[in-house]
Write a protein that holds these residues in place. Structure first.
Motif, PDB file in Angstrom:
ATOM      1  N   CYS A   1       0.859  -1.195   0.000  1.00 43.12           N
ATOM      2  CA  CYS A   1       0.000   0.000   0.000  1.00 43.12           C
ATOM      3  C   CYS A   1       0.894   1.243   0.000  1.00 43.12           C
ATOM      4  N   GLY A   2       0.275   2.398  -0.076  1.00 43.48           N
ATOM      5  CA  GLY A   2       1.023   3.644  -0.011  1.00 43.48           C
ATOM      6  C   GLY A   2       1.459   3.938   1.414  1.00 43.48           C
ATOM      7  N   GLU A   3       2.509   4.721   1.567  1.00 41.40           N
ATOM      8  CA  GLU A   3       3.008   5.067   2.898  1.00 41.40           C
ATOM      9  C   GLU A   3       1.933   5.725   3.760  1.00 41.40           C
ATOM     10  N   GLY A   4       1.094   6.548   3.156  1.00 37.10           N
ATOM     11  CA  GLY A   4       0.030   7.224   3.896  1.00 37.10           C
ATOM     12  C   GLY A   4      -1.119   6.314   4.288  1.00 37.10           C
ATOM     13  N   GLU A   5      -1.184   5.120   3.683  1.00 36.93           N
ATOM     14  CA  GLU A   5      -2.272   4.176   3.958  1.00 36.93           C
ATOM     15  C   GLU A   5      -1.885   3.097   4.969  1.00 36.93           C
ATOM     16  N   VAL A   6      -0.652   3.133   5.445  1.00 39.46           N
ATOM     17  CA  VAL A   6      -0.182   2.121   6.397  1.00 39.46           C
ATOM     18  C   VAL A   6      -0.981   2.234   7.692  1.00 39.46           C
ATOM     19  N   PRO A   7      -1.545   1.121   8.183  1.00 41.06           N
ATOM     20  CA  PRO A   7      -2.320   1.154   9.434  1.00 41.06           C
ATOM     21  C   PRO A   7      -1.389   1.149  10.657  1.00 41.06           C
ATOM     22  N   LEU A   8      -0.648   2.231  10.817  1.00 36.04           N
ATOM     23  CA  LEU A   8       0.358   2.363  11.863  1.00 36.04           C
ATOM     24  C   LEU A   8      -0.226   3.109  13.055  1.00 36.04           C
ATOM     25  N   CYS A   9      -0.001   2.570  14.254  1.00 32.44           N
ATOM     26  CA  CYS A   9      -0.460   3.199  15.488  1.00 32.44           C
ATOM     27  C   CYS A   9       0.714   3.294  16.454  1.00 32.44           C
ATOM     28  N   TRP A  10       0.647   4.260  17.353  1.00 33.04           N
ATOM     29  CA  TRP A  10       1.684   4.452  18.367  1.00 33.04           C
ATOM     30  C   TRP A  10       0.994   4.506  19.728  1.00 33.04           C
ATOM     31  N   ASP A  11       1.511   3.753  20.690  1.00 27.01           N
ATOM     32  CA  ASP A  11       0.895   3.795  22.019  1.00 27.01           C
ATOM     33  C   ASP A  11       1.405   4.999  22.811  1.00 27.01           C
ATOM     34  N   GLU A  12       0.934   5.137  24.043  1.00 27.30           N
ATOM     35  CA  GLU A  12       1.291   6.283  24.881  1.00 27.30           C
ATOM     36  C   GLU A  12       2.796   6.385  25.140  1.00 27.30           C
ATOM     37  N   MET A  13       3.495   5.265  25.104  1.00 31.40           N
ATOM     38  CA  MET A  13       4.932   5.252  25.353  1.00 31.40           C
ATOM     39  C   MET A  13       5.748   5.421  24.064  1.00 31.40           C
ATOM     40  N   GLY A  14       5.050   5.568  22.929  1.00 29.59           N
ATOM     41  CA  GLY A  14       5.734   5.765  21.661  1.00 29.59           C
ATOM     42  C   GLY A  14       6.112   4.489  20.936  1.00 29.59           C
ATOM     43  N   LYS A  15       5.539   3.368  21.377  1.00 32.46           N
ATOM     44  CA  LYS A  15       5.829   2.087  20.720  1.00 32.46           C
ATOM     45  C   LYS A  15       4.884   1.902  19.528  1.00 32.46           C
ATOM     46  N   PRO A  16       5.442   1.564  18.355  1.00 31.29           N
ATOM     47  CA  PRO A  16       4.591   1.393  17.178  1.00 31.29           C
ATOM     48  C   PRO A  16       3.966   0.003  17.106  1.00 31.29           C
ATOM     49  N   THR A  17       2.788  -0.045  16.533  1.00 31.34           N
ATOM     50  CA  THR A  17       2.132  -1.302  16.192  1.00 31.34           C
ATOM     51  C   THR A  17       1.494  -1.111  14.823  1.00 31.34           C
ATOM     52  N   VAL A  18       1.246  -2.220  14.155  1.00 33.14           N
ATOM     53  CA  VAL A  18       0.604  -2.156  12.850  1.00 33.14           C
ATOM     54  C   VAL A  18      -0.608  -3.070  12.886  1.00 33.14           C
ATOM     55  N   ASP A  19      -1.712  -2.573  12.360  1.00 35.21           N
ATOM     56  CA  ASP A  19      -2.953  -3.341  12.343  1.00 35.21           C
ATOM     57  C   ASP A  19      -2.941  -4.266  11.124  1.00 35.21           C
ATOM     58  N   ALA A  20      -2.107  -5.309  11.227  1.00 39.72           N
ATOM     59  CA  ALA A  20      -1.994  -6.313  10.170  1.00 39.72           C
ATOM     60  C   ALA A  20      -1.563  -7.619  10.830  1.00 39.72           C
ATOM     61  N   VAL A  21      -2.190  -8.692  10.469  1.00 36.65           N
ATOM     62  CA  VAL A  21      -1.891  -9.992  11.065  1.00 36.65           C
ATOM     63  C   VAL A  21      -0.484 -10.448  10.672  1.00 36.65           C
ATOM     64  N   GLY A  22       0.300 -10.834  11.676  1.00 37.73           N
ATOM     65  CA  GLY A  22       1.618 -11.388  11.420  1.00 37.73           C
ATOM     66  C   GLY A  22       2.679 -10.403  10.981  1.00 37.73           C
ATOM     67  N   VAL A  23       2.471  -9.120  11.263  1.00 37.69           N
ATOM     68  CA  VAL A  23       3.468  -8.106  10.925  1.00 37.69           C
ATOM     69  C   VAL A  23       3.800  -7.336  12.202  1.00 37.69           C
ATOM     70  N   TYR A  24       5.088  -7.289  12.525  1.00 43.00           N
ATOM     71  CA  TYR A  24       5.546  -6.631  13.744  1.00 43.00           C
ATOM     72  C   TYR A  24       6.559  -5.561  13.381  1.00 43.00           C
ATOM     73  N   VAL A  25       6.593  -4.500  14.180  1.00 39.50           N
ATOM     74  CA  VAL A  25       7.454  -3.357  13.880  1.00 39.50           C
ATOM     75  C   VAL A  25       8.119  -2.867  15.163  1.00 39.50           C
ATOM     76  N   SER A  26       9.330  -2.377  15.014  1.00 37.59           N
ATOM     77  CA  SER A  26      10.062  -1.779  16.126  1.00 37.59           C
ATOM     78  C   SER A  26      10.855  -0.600  15.604  1.00 37.59           C
ATOM     79  N   VAL A  27      10.910   0.482  16.386  1.00 41.06           N
ATOM     80  CA  VAL A  27      11.630   1.697  16.005  1.00 41.06           C
ATOM     81  C   VAL A  27      12.493   2.140  17.176  1.00 41.06           C
ATOM     82  N   SER A  28      13.675   2.628  16.870  1.00 43.75           N
ATOM     83  CA  SER A  28      14.566   3.176  17.887  1.00 43.75           C
ATOM     84  C   SER A  28      15.306   4.362  17.280  1.00 43.75           C
ATOM     85  N   HIS A  29      15.745   5.278  18.138  1.00 35.71           N
ATOM     86  CA  HIS A  29      16.560   6.389  17.655  1.00 35.71           C
ATOM     87  C   HIS A  29      17.479   6.881  18.753  1.00 35.71           C
TER      88      HIS A  29
END
Length: 144
Positions: free
Chosen positions: A60-88
């Motif tokens: 899908c397009g970058e703007g259509e990614v079902p990406l969510c961030w929790d209160e602590m800034g941890k990302p999740t994606v609303d897709a079965v079997g797909v996991y994401v992690s970000v650090s900086h």
């Protein structure tokens, strides 16, 4: 697992604005409330990396990614079997995605001497000292 990293020093204003524009209203407000410019750039770069990797994975397009961030800034994606992690840290942002739970961490490692110098020296003094000696910024990249 797929991994991307970004040097925030190369993040231009157009890319920043475009990435912030893809965020939901709450995320955009949180990003705009970040006091430090480098902190804001790291956060935006993490969002950009997550969207790029997930868009490729989900077809899908970058703007259509079902990406969510929790209160602590941890990302999740609303897709079965797909996991994401970000650090900086420092000038770097990194993102990993996988089909199993994944964690990624990046840290700029500084010597104790440099940490002490940053506490007692002004920015101008630090710039002068660093121009006289070379203190590299080694990084460790660890994927779990």
């Amino acid at each position: 697992m797929e991994l991307l990293w970004y040097d925030i020093r190369t993040l231009d204003t157009d890319t920043m604005a475009h990435t912030v524009g893809m965020m939901d209203e709450e995320r955009r407000r949180r990003v705009n409330d970040i006091a430090g410019e480098d902190d804001r750039r790291r956060t935006v770069a993490g969002e950009l990396l997550a969207r790029r990797l997930l868009a490729q994975r989900l077809g899908c397009g970058e703007g259509e990614v079902p990406l969510c961030w929790d209160e602590m800034g941890k990302p999740t994606v609303d897709a079965v079997g797909v996991y994401v992690s970000v650090s900086h840290s420092g000038p770097y942002a990194v993102c990993a995605i996988a089909d199993v739970p994944v964690g990624v961490d990046v840290e700029v490692v500084r010597s104790a001497d440099e940490k002490f110098m940053r506490r007692v020296c002004s920015e101008a003094e630090m710039a002068y000292i660093l121009s006289l000696i070379h203190i590299s910024e080694p990084t460790r990249l660890r994927c779990i």
